[in-house]
Write a protein that holds these residues in place. Sequence first.
Motif, PDB file in Angstrom:
ATOM      1  N   VAL A  29       0.870  -1.173   0.000  1.00  0.00           N
ATOM      2  CA  VAL A  29       0.000   0.000   0.000  1.00  0.00           C
ATOM      3  C   VAL A  29       0.912   1.230   0.000  1.00  0.00           C
ATOM      4  N   ILE A  30       0.763   2.070  -1.022  1.00  0.00           N
ATOM      5  CA  ILE A  30       1.535   3.304  -1.125  1.00  0.00           C
ATOM      6  C   ILE A  30       0.778   4.397  -0.383  1.00  0.00           C
ATOM      7  N   ALA A  43      -0.753  -1.366  -4.444  1.00  0.00           N
ATOM      8  CA  ALA A  43       0.114  -1.470  -5.616  1.00  0.00           C
ATOM      9  C   ALA A  43       0.930  -2.754  -5.535  1.00  0.00           C
ATOM     10  N   SER A  44       1.026  -3.450  -6.659  1.00  0.00           N
ATOM     11  CA  SER A  44       1.830  -4.677  -6.702  1.00  0.00           C
ATOM     12  C   SER A  44       3.088  -4.505  -7.550  1.00  0.00           C
ATOM     13  N   SER A  45       3.134  -3.450  -8.372  1.00  0.00           N
ATOM     14  CA  SER A  45       4.316  -3.202  -9.213  1.00  0.00           C
ATOM     15  C   SER A  45       5.309  -2.339  -8.442  1.00  0.00           C
ATOM     16  N   CYS A  59       5.301   1.679  -9.484  1.00  0.00           N
ATOM     17  CA  CYS A  59       4.526   2.095 -10.659  1.00  0.00           C
ATOM     18  C   CYS A  59       3.095   2.390 -10.218  1.00  0.00           C
ATOM     19  N   LEU A  60       2.662   3.616 -10.419  1.00  0.00           N
ATOM     20  CA  LEU A  60       1.345   4.060  -9.964  1.00  0.00           C
ATOM     21  C   LEU A  60       0.511   4.547 -11.143  1.00  0.00           C
ATOM     22  N   ALA A  89      -5.665  -4.946   1.847  1.00  0.00           N
ATOM     23  CA  ALA A  89      -5.296  -4.736   0.442  1.00  0.00           C
ATOM     24  C   ALA A  89      -6.519  -4.364  -0.380  1.00  0.00           C
ATOM     25  N   SER A  90      -7.629  -5.053  -0.140  1.00  0.00           N
ATOM     26  CA  SER A  90      -8.861  -4.766  -0.887  1.00  0.00           C
ATOM     27  C   SER A  90      -9.399  -3.390  -0.543  1.00  0.00           C
TER      28      SER A  90
END
Length: 388
Positions: A29-30, A43-45, A59-60, A89-90
Amino acid sequence: MPRTTIDCDGTDRDSFRRIAGHLASGVTVITTSVDGRSYGMTASSVTSLSLDPPTMLACLNRSTPTAEAVLTAGMFGINVLGTGQEAMASQFAVPSDDKFRGVAVVTTPERVPLLRDAHAQIECQVAETIDVATHRIVIGRVVRARALAGQPLTYYRGGFGRFQHVDDEKAYDAVRALILSGGWVQGFREGSAVAKEIGIEESAAFYALTRLSTEGIVEWLPGEGYGITAFDVRAAEEAYEARSVIELGVIRAGLDRAGDDELARLSDRFEDMAALMVDDMFTDTQAFMEANFQFHRSVIALAHNTALLTGFERLHLAQIMARLQGVTAQSSHRFIDVQRRLLEALQRRDADAAAAAVLEYTALAKARARELAGGSVCPVHQREEASA
């Protein structure tokens, strides 16, 4: 096991999304803040870029408020999530005026809000940004970082999971197969005895038994060891009814909130599940149970309600289905057919048809539970025989 191939020529967005989903990643989580307002997004990237100096890359999506806030603030936090934090996360993955509701936060001297219970926290200063297509690559110089013990949450093909050591996973599969095949002798035994019987390390046996205990398949009694948990088919029926109530509520109150991209992901979850049944047989029983769980979790996620997702996850339906199914791979295409009707009704945003499919699927699941428990003949098979 049959292998499903997905081809893409570089212009088909849906196919590429499914192929890109095969790249497993961590889940973060950003977070950042601007003028006293906190921003956050899942975010997963995200990855480490350099050790000297310590640098991260994220990457956003440029269309998100958080991406703009990171640029404005010049500081951001990378909160690495751990197992059991799927609901968090959800919560941060969908648009909301209050993404931080119910989440414990600590604020750094630079005013970056960090998730207190995250598996790891990395605070960064924006060093450079690069805009590419729909996304912004943010390169951050690490200011400080900390990590807790535990296992990270992972993301693969649109679903959450956990990192597994190969030996631990093999041990889990072996002990689980022993129980579901009826090979576990009645009574209690120590983990060391289980390890010796199967031929695995004691630490791996302990991991497997602990995991099976959390799933409700075995129980541990002080001084006696591990034994198989007594199973009541009524508990399965009540769990199926509870899922039905949650899904009906989502359909009636939350279907209008569902985005087209969410319905596309739901279609992916269905295809993953359907591919695991061929000619009324599971090609991989355990994988089917997990895929079924992910499909229905995605249905409930349409409501954008963390409490509903948490309630559904606590039903442990994948484990209940595994206890009932045992080692038999026999099933019926009717379960796939009715879930396909549910998917199609949701895609049409036809609440009445979707609700009817949920009720029909619940009736089939309860009847199958009674059949597998030896209580009666499943109406699924009665209808098939009558039409033969």
